[in-house]
Design an enzyme around this catalytic site. Structure first.
Site, short mmCIF file in Angstrom:
data_model
loop_
_atom_site.label_atom_id
_atom_site.label_comp_id
_atom_site.label_asym_id
_atom_site.label_seq_id
_atom_site.Cartn_x
_atom_site.Cartn_y
_atom_site.Cartn_z
N ASN A 1 -11.12 -2.41 -5.17
CA ASN A 1 -10.34 -1.48 -6.00
C ASN A 1 -11.01 -1.16 -7.34
O ASN A 1 -10.62 -0.20 -8.01
CB ASN A 1 -8.91 -2.00 -6.23
CG ASN A 1 -8.03 -1.93 -4.99
OD1 ASN A 1 -7.14 -2.75 -4.79
ND2 ASN A 1 -8.25 -0.93 -4.14
N TRP A 2 -12.06 -1.93 -7.71
CA TRP A 2 -12.79 -1.63 -8.95
C TRP A 2 -13.48 -0.28 -8.87
O TRP A 2 -13.86 0.29 -9.90
CB TRP A 2 -13.85 -2.71 -9.24
CG TRP A 2 -13.27 -4.05 -9.53
CD1 TRP A 2 -13.32 -5.15 -8.72
CD2 TRP A 2 -12.54 -4.47 -10.70
NE1 TRP A 2 -12.68 -6.22 -9.31
CE2 TRP A 2 -12.20 -5.83 -10.53
CE3 TRP A 2 -12.15 -3.82 -11.89
CZ2 TRP A 2 -11.48 -6.55 -11.48
CZ3 TRP A 2 -11.44 -4.55 -12.85
CH2 TRP A 2 -11.11 -5.88 -12.63
N ASP B 1 0.83 -1.22 0.00
CA ASP B 1 0.00 0.00 0.00
C ASP B 1 0.86 1.27 0.00
O ASP B 1 2.01 1.26 0.46
CB ASP B 1 -0.91 -0.03 1.24
CG ASP B 1 -2.07 0.94 1.12
OD1 ASP B 1 -2.35 1.41 0.00
OD2 ASP B 1 -2.70 1.24 2.16
N GLY B 2 0.27 2.35 -0.51
CA GLY B 2 0.93 3.66 -0.45
C GLY B 2 1.48 4.15 -1.79
O GLY B 2 2.16 5.18 -1.85
N SER C 1 -7.72 -5.44 -4.96
CA SER C 1 -8.82 -5.98 -4.14
C SER C 1 -10.14 -5.89 -4.90
O SER C 1 -10.27 -5.15 -5.89
CB SER C 1 -8.92 -5.18 -2.83
OG SER C 1 -9.51 -3.92 -3.07
N THR C 2 -11.13 -6.63 -4.41
CA THR C 2 -12.46 -6.56 -5.03
C THR C 2 -13.05 -5.16 -4.88
O THR C 2 -13.95 -4.79 -5.62
CB THR C 2 -13.42 -7.60 -4.39
OG1 THR C 2 -13.29 -7.52 -2.96
CG2 THR C 2 -13.10 -9.01 -4.83
C1 IPE Z 1 -5.51 -2.62 -0.09
O1 IPE Z 1 -5.16 -1.30 -0.21
C2 IPE Z 1 -5.51 -3.29 -1.43
C3 IPE Z 1 -4.20 -3.47 -2.05
C4 IPE Z 1 -3.05 -3.11 -1.56
C5 IPE Z 1 -4.22 -4.11 -3.32
P1 IPE Z 1 -6.25 -0.15 -0.40
O2 IPE Z 1 -5.50 1.10 -0.52
O3 IPE Z 1 -7.20 -0.50 -1.48
O4 IPE Z 1 -7.05 -0.23 0.98
P2 IPE Z 1 -7.79 0.92 1.80
O5 IPE Z 1 -8.69 1.61 0.84
O6 IPE Z 1 -6.72 1.82 2.32
O7 IPE Z 1 -8.49 0.20 2.90
C1 IPE Z 2 -1.68 0.28 -3.28
O1 IPE Z 2 -1.45 1.64 -3.32
C2 IPE Z 2 -1.93 -0.31 -4.64
C3 IPE Z 2 -3.30 -0.77 -4.84
C4 IPE Z 2 -4.30 -0.67 -4.01
C5 IPE Z 2 -3.57 -1.37 -6.11
P1 IPE Z 2 -2.64 2.68 -3.32
O2 IPE Z 2 -3.05 2.96 -4.72
O3 IPE Z 2 -3.75 2.24 -2.43
O4 IPE Z 2 -1.92 3.95 -2.70
P2 IPE Z 2 -2.53 4.95 -1.65
O5 IPE Z 2 -3.02 4.15 -0.49
O6 IPE Z 2 -3.66 5.68 -2.34
O7 IPE Z 2 -1.39 5.85 -1.29
MG MG Z 3 -4.09 2.44 -0.47
#
Ligand code: IPE
Ligand code: IPE
Ligand code: MG
Length: 263
Positions: A89-90, A41-42, A86-87
């Protein structure tokens, strides 16, 4: 000392040294997590900090993944599960989703030869049906081409949701009960586990989440029941071998009791 005595002595000395080294290795392995799961994440915040588009963060995240896969495989980790999509992320903007769906293809195109050389077995945990065909085909090709490898399992959690996984398992079991092929009393934890994407894997011993968020975000809800959790503020694209080793070191110091008491 006669020549044969010198040869004998050096043989037994080298045997002793070898045994010592092997014991050290065994000892080290005993404290290594077998299965490490990572919430990568991040990426978005990493990019925002550099005034770059979020997609640049995802691209940099792929480089971090490459680094950590190498490191985990060299270290002798048996399973590395990475949360890639993740499901939930769509719900992101279409351009971002489209970009993310191209990354597995891009990663595997470059890395598949190295993964094969390193005896890594690629696996998918998630619903392949919901993926665009180019993403699904890239992963399925990697899964097929590495199916006989016996080294580290690299498990991509792609279009993965913990609740979705559990509901799918329940649906399959309910159908089997309705057909009469399974009796309700046969359903126990071990049986249920067989219906999850991770049926053939041990549960994660260690969960790493980067970026400062302290939550599971629907990741491996069943499987993480007794995992050790480790969090860092580091954004995934900056995550390196030192951070990974710090997580492993922290894990090695944990006292896992699984609800019991120390003997
Ligand atoms: C979790 O991160 C999913 C992945 C790293 C693929 P998200 O960024 O989607 O989760 P939330 O929104 O912070 O809970
Ligand atoms: C994790 O990074 C990658 C995925 C969820 C696919 P993010 O895209 O969630 O990055 P932040 O949390 O917005 O910084
Ligand atoms: Mg994130």
């Amino acid at each position: 000392m006669k020549l044969f005595e010198v040869v004998l002595l050096s043989f037994s000395l080298s045997g002793l040294l070898f045994r010592q080294r092997k014991n050290k290795q065994d000892n080290k392995d005993a404290h290594l997590p077998r299965h490490v799961a990572i919430i990568m994440d991040g990426n978005g915040r990493w990019a925002a900090r550099r005034r770059l588009p979020r997609t640049a963060g995802h691209y940099a995240g792929m480089t971090a993944l490459r680094r950590i896969v190498r490191c985990a495989s060299e270290l002798g980790i048996a399973v590395l599960t990475v949360y890639a999509f993740s499901t939930e992320n769509w719900t992101r903007p279409k351009e971002e989703v489209d970009f993310l769906m191209k990354l597995p293809q891009e990663f595997l195109e470059v890395d598949l030869p190295e993964l094969k050389r390193n005896n890594v077995r690629v696996k998918l945990s998630g619903n392949p049906g919901g993926l665009p065909s180019h993403t699904r085909e890239a992963v399925e090709t990697a899964v097929a081409e590495t199916a006989n490898n016996t080294g580290m399992v690299l498990n991509f959690a792609l279009n993965y949701g913990g609740r979705d996984e559990i509901v799918r398992a329940v649906r399959k079991i309910a159908a089997a009960v309705a057909e009469g092929t399974v009796k309700p009393e046969e359903i126990d934890e071990e049986f249920f586990n067989k219906f999850l994407y991770t049926a053939d894997l041990p549960d994660p011993d260690l969960l790493i989440r980067c970026s400062g968020e302290i939550r599971l975000s629907n990741f491996l809800l069943w499987q993480l029941a007794y995992a050790e959790l480790w969090f860092t503020d580091v954004y995934w694209p900056d995550f390196n071998k030192q951070h990974f080793m710090a997580a492993i070191e922290a894990y090695r110091k944990r006292d896992r009791r699984f609800g019991g008491v120390r003997p």
